[in-house]
Design a protein around this motif. Sequence first.
Motif, PDB file in Angstrom:
ATOM      1  N   ILE A   1       0.720  91.562 -34.113  1.00 40.37           N
ATOM      2  CA  ILE A   1       1.980  91.561 -34.860  1.00 40.37           C
ATOM      3  C   ILE A   1       2.551  92.973 -34.801  1.00 40.37           C
ATOM      4  CG2 ILE A   1       2.988  91.479 -37.173  1.00 40.37           C
ATOM      5  CD1 ILE A   1       2.619  88.727 -36.240  1.00 40.37           C
ATOM      6  N   GLN A   2       3.809  93.086 -34.404  1.00 41.72           N
ATOM      7  CA  GLN A   2       4.444  94.398 -34.344  1.00 41.72           C
ATOM      8  C   GLN A   2       5.630  94.445 -35.310  1.00 41.72           C
ATOM      9  OE1 GLN A   2       5.731  95.638 -30.405  1.00 41.72           O
ATOM     10  NE2 GLN A   2       5.213  97.753 -30.875  1.00 41.72           N
ATOM     11  N   THR A   3       5.665  95.481 -36.107  1.00 37.04           N
ATOM     12  CA  THR A   3       6.765  95.723 -37.043  1.00 37.04           C
ATOM     13  C   THR A   3       7.193  97.179 -36.905  1.00 37.04           C
ATOM     14  OG1 THR A   3       5.286  96.379 -38.848  1.00 37.04           O
ATOM     15  CG2 THR A   3       5.790  94.022 -38.653  1.00 37.04           C
ATOM     16  N   ALA A   4       8.148  97.568 -37.715  1.00 38.34           N
ATOM     17  CA  ALA A   4       8.589  98.961 -37.693  1.00 38.34           C
ATOM     18  C   ALA A   4       7.454  99.909 -38.066  1.00 38.34           C
ATOM     19  CB  ALA A   4       9.768  99.142 -38.647  1.00 38.34           C
ATOM     20  N   ALA A   5       6.473  99.385 -38.801  1.00 37.16           N
ATOM     21  CA  ALA A   5       5.343 100.215 -39.223  1.00 37.16           C
ATOM     22  C   ALA A   5       4.302 100.406 -38.133  1.00 37.16           C
ATOM     23  CB  ALA A   5       4.695  99.610 -40.464  1.00 37.16           C
ATOM     24  N   GLY A   6       4.344  99.587 -37.070  1.00 37.16           N
ATOM     25  CA  GLY A   6       3.377  99.733 -35.992  1.00 37.16           C
ATOM     26  C   GLY A   6       2.762  98.408 -35.579  1.00 37.16           C
ATOM     27  N   CYS A   7       1.626  98.480 -34.871  1.00 34.86           N
ATOM     28  CA  CYS A   7       0.926  97.299 -34.342  1.00 34.86           C
ATOM     29  C   CYS A   7      -0.234  96.922 -35.252  1.00 34.86           C
ATOM     30  CB  CYS A   7       0.382  97.582 -32.937  1.00 34.86           C
ATOM     31  SG  CYS A   7       1.656  97.961 -31.729  1.00 34.86           S
ATOM     32  N   ASN A   8      -0.415  95.624 -35.441  1.00 37.08           N
ATOM     33  CA  ASN A   8      -1.522  95.130 -36.257  1.00 37.08           C
ATOM     34  C   ASN A   8      -2.213  93.999 -35.505  1.00 37.08           C
ATOM     35  OD1 ASN A   8      -3.238  94.700 -38.414  1.00 37.08           O
ATOM     36  ND2 ASN A   8      -1.833  93.298 -39.437  1.00 37.08           N
ATOM     37  N   ILE A   9      -3.497  94.172 -35.188  1.00 36.26           N
ATOM     38  CA  ILE A   9      -4.255  93.130 -34.496  1.00 36.26           C
ATOM     39  C   ILE A   9      -4.583  92.044 -35.515  1.00 36.26           C
ATOM     40  CG2 ILE A   9      -6.218  92.642 -33.006  1.00 36.26           C
ATOM     41  CD1 ILE A   9      -4.313  94.893 -32.039  1.00 36.26           C
ATOM     42  N   VAL A  10      -4.107  90.815 -35.252  1.00 36.28           N
ATOM     43  CA  VAL A  10      -4.286  89.749 -36.245  1.00 36.28           C
ATOM     44  C   VAL A  10      -5.247  88.669 -35.778  1.00 36.28           C
ATOM     45  CG1 VAL A  10      -2.015  90.168 -37.242  1.00 36.28           C
ATOM     46  CG2 VAL A  10      -2.259  88.457 -35.426  1.00 36.28           C
ATOM     47  N   ALA A  11      -5.541  88.593 -34.470  1.00 41.59           N
ATOM     48  CA  ALA A  11      -6.450  87.549 -33.985  1.00 41.59           C
ATOM     49  C   ALA A  11      -7.073  87.987 -32.673  1.00 41.59           C
ATOM     50  CB  ALA A  11      -5.710  86.231 -33.797  1.00 41.59           C
ATOM     51  N   LEU A  12      -8.361  87.712 -32.530  1.00 39.78           N
ATOM     52  CA  LEU A  12      -9.109  88.033 -31.311  1.00 39.78           C
ATOM     53  C   LEU A  12      -9.938  86.829 -30.895  1.00 39.78           C
ATOM     54  CD1 LEU A  12     -10.521  91.571 -32.203  1.00 39.78           C
ATOM     55  CD2 LEU A  12      -8.987  91.102 -30.286  1.00 39.78           C
ATOM     56  N   GLY A  13     -10.156  86.705 -29.599  1.00 42.11           N
ATOM     57  CA  GLY A  13     -11.033  85.662 -29.100  1.00 42.11           C
ATOM     58  C   GLY A  13     -11.518  86.013 -27.715  1.00 42.11           C
ATOM     59  N   SER A  14     -12.657  85.478 -27.332  1.00 40.55           N
ATOM     60  CA  SER A  14     -13.158  85.661 -25.971  1.00 40.55           C
ATOM     61  C   SER A  14     -13.854  84.379 -25.561  1.00 40.55           C
ATOM     62  CB  SER A  14     -14.130  86.846 -25.892  1.00 40.55           C
ATOM     63  OG  SER A  14     -15.404  86.487 -26.410  1.00 40.55           O
ATOM     64  N   GLY A  15     -14.193  84.276 -24.294  1.00 41.56           N
ATOM     65  CA  GLY A  15     -14.902  83.094 -23.814  1.00 41.56           C
ATOM     66  C   GLY A  15     -14.469  82.712 -22.421  1.00 41.56           C
ATOM     67  N   ASN A  16     -15.351  81.950 -21.730  1.00 39.58           N
ATOM     68  CA  ASN A  16     -15.092  81.619 -20.330  1.00 39.58           C
ATOM     69  C   ASN A  16     -15.479  80.186 -19.985  1.00 39.58           C
ATOM     70  OD1 ASN A  16     -13.936  82.805 -18.054  1.00 39.58           O
ATOM     71  ND2 ASN A  16     -15.919  83.202 -17.097  1.00 39.58           N
ATOM     72  N   PHE A  17     -15.736  79.349 -21.008  1.00 39.71           N
ATOM     73  CA  PHE A  17     -16.254  78.007 -20.739  1.00 39.71           C
ATOM     74  C   PHE A  17     -15.634  76.980 -21.680  1.00 39.71           C
ATOM     75  CE2 PHE A  17     -19.464  80.761 -18.985  1.00 39.71           C
ATOM     76  CZ  PHE A  17     -19.913  80.082 -17.858  1.00 39.71           C
ATOM     77  N   ASN A  18     -15.746  75.712 -21.267  1.00 39.01           N
ATOM     78  CA  ASN A  18     -15.582  74.625 -22.221  1.00 39.01           C
ATOM     79  C   ASN A  18     -16.877  73.822 -22.256  1.00 39.01           C
ATOM     80  OD1 ASN A  18     -14.847  73.969 -19.597  1.00 39.01           O
ATOM     81  ND2 ASN A  18     -13.409  72.390 -20.196  1.00 39.01           N
ATOM     82  N   THR A  19     -17.044  73.032 -23.292  1.00 39.48           N
ATOM     83  CA  THR A  19     -18.353  72.440 -23.570  1.00 39.48           C
ATOM     84  C   THR A  19     -18.755  71.417 -22.511  1.00 39.48           C
ATOM     85  OG1 THR A  19     -19.654  71.221 -25.219  1.00 39.48           O
ATOM     86  CG2 THR A  19     -17.338  70.646 -25.030  1.00 39.48           C
ATOM     87  N   ASN A  20     -20.078  71.289 -22.305  1.00 38.40           N
ATOM     88  CA  ASN A  20     -20.599  70.267 -21.411  1.00 38.40           C
ATOM     89  C   ASN A  20     -21.107  69.057 -22.183  1.00 38.40           C
ATOM     90  OD1 ASN A  20     -22.954  71.209 -22.559  1.00 38.40           O
ATOM     91  ND2 ASN A  20     -23.779  72.111 -20.682  1.00 38.40           N
TER      92      ASN A  20
END
Length: 549
Positions: free
Chosen positions: A213-232
Amino acid sequence: MAFPGSRGGSLSGNRAKYLPPSLPSAPRIPPKSAFSLPLKSKVSAGLAYASQPKVNPKILIERYKQGETHAVSLLHELARTLDFQLEMRETVTTGNVTRLYFAFCVVIDGVKYKTGMGKTKKDARLQAAELALQDMMPIWENMVAVTTASSEVQTPQLARVETPVPEIPTQRPERKSGSSMKIPNAVQDHLSTLLSSYQGLSVSAGTTAAFVIQTAAGCNIVALGSGNFNTNKLVSSCGRVIHDSHGVVSARRSLMRFLYRHLLMFYSKTANLSERSVFQQSGSSGLLSLKTGVTLHLYINQLPKGAARIPSKLRLNPLSIAAWQVNNEISLHLAVEGKVFSVFSSTSEQSADKIISMSPTDKLTQWQVLGYQGALLSHFIEPVYVESILVGEDGVCDIRGMEISVCQRVEGVTPLLPTDYCMMRPHICLVPPVVSPGEDQVTHAFNWSEGDGPLEVVDGLIGKTIEDSPFKSGPAMASRLCKAAMLHRFKLLAKEAGRTDLLGLRSYREAKRMAKPYQEAKSVLRAYLSQQGFGCWLAKLPVSDNFNM
């Protein structure tokens, strides 16, 4: 800067503002034939085919199999039908041949095949043709089967929006600027802080995606995720198994948790919490929108799987006839246990007993049209779009595939969509990666959103939280990103917002289907993609959504 998705009651009057600019379009593959792209057919040795009616390649192949025609004739007929360059080239004999033999080899688009030998030139040509067909026949038969299946697909009829059809351009990658560097720097700092507390964990950090999220006040990290697969695993009917754990998909579900949290803040009776929410009332629609000056951005550490990874140059060669290759590269793709295949590939049919998801690239394409909020949140808010997508440039030579797949494939769909929806063209650029790509075979993925304490780590192949995860929701090991958890937040939000009409819904599937404008936009988008020749969107099994609390 006003957030483009927050249009309120003035959307209809300003709709033209959101129409895509006049940029080069991706080639549009006619749905009825993968072979219909024009190529310059060149046949050597002075042979040039007259403009005769072309026979269906399936018929030609069947005639050959039944002995009605021979190999040399079939090759010439297919060269005319499929528009490739064919040459029967005289060469030298191979091996320890002592007797007088003639030798020929077939050359298709500059690539030589095995040498055929015979006592006469006719015999040598015939054997060379048969050897070439042994290699090429499976490929051509697959092409014919996929094309036939594609031509039989029935899709809703949409008004055609004609755009120019130029060559696929070679796009110079847009490099980082001072302002765009703020986002990856913020992501790197935040990710380092989070992972420093869990150095013993083996997670797929190289596939990290983050919403900012970016505002006049700066950048704010609101969500992170990682991964390389879907379920078997088999399709879950309880909503407690994560089917797709690719990085951008995990980050997007984490973003949805952030949106739920801020909607609860907006409806809170505590004034301080309500003021801190990123939402505001939007005009007369009754829905909320992001506040003016609040913009959303996406960082991905590497190009997402699917059409975004289109090769820098598409080359015509016998293993990838131009129309066939273009059709496959920019088509919709399916993900099976982390491997990705074109919807036109027979490989996807062999995976019918496994969980299949649309590729991360195709999901990005959909989100840039329907919004990142999903169906359930569409009961409360207008579509939420990202304004820019920043790609980690390690090993990436251009972003042409991202531009084509996310923007150009759907740039004519906006006039067909219901009010509030549009194809939002993001600014796409390359930036330094925040972490090295790492090992692709790590199955553990993490997720986090603003307001969470520790990370949650999910095994992508199993679809549930691992034993060593810093955060665990309970003994069932269901992830906080699973559908059942989202339905719980949906009902809690409906209660806080006073939406009694939503509280009586019996299942997750019913709650999604009740979001009528969203479902209409989704149907239009998928029909549009099919009509443009990019393939059919995978139909989700109803059992995966047909659960209640």
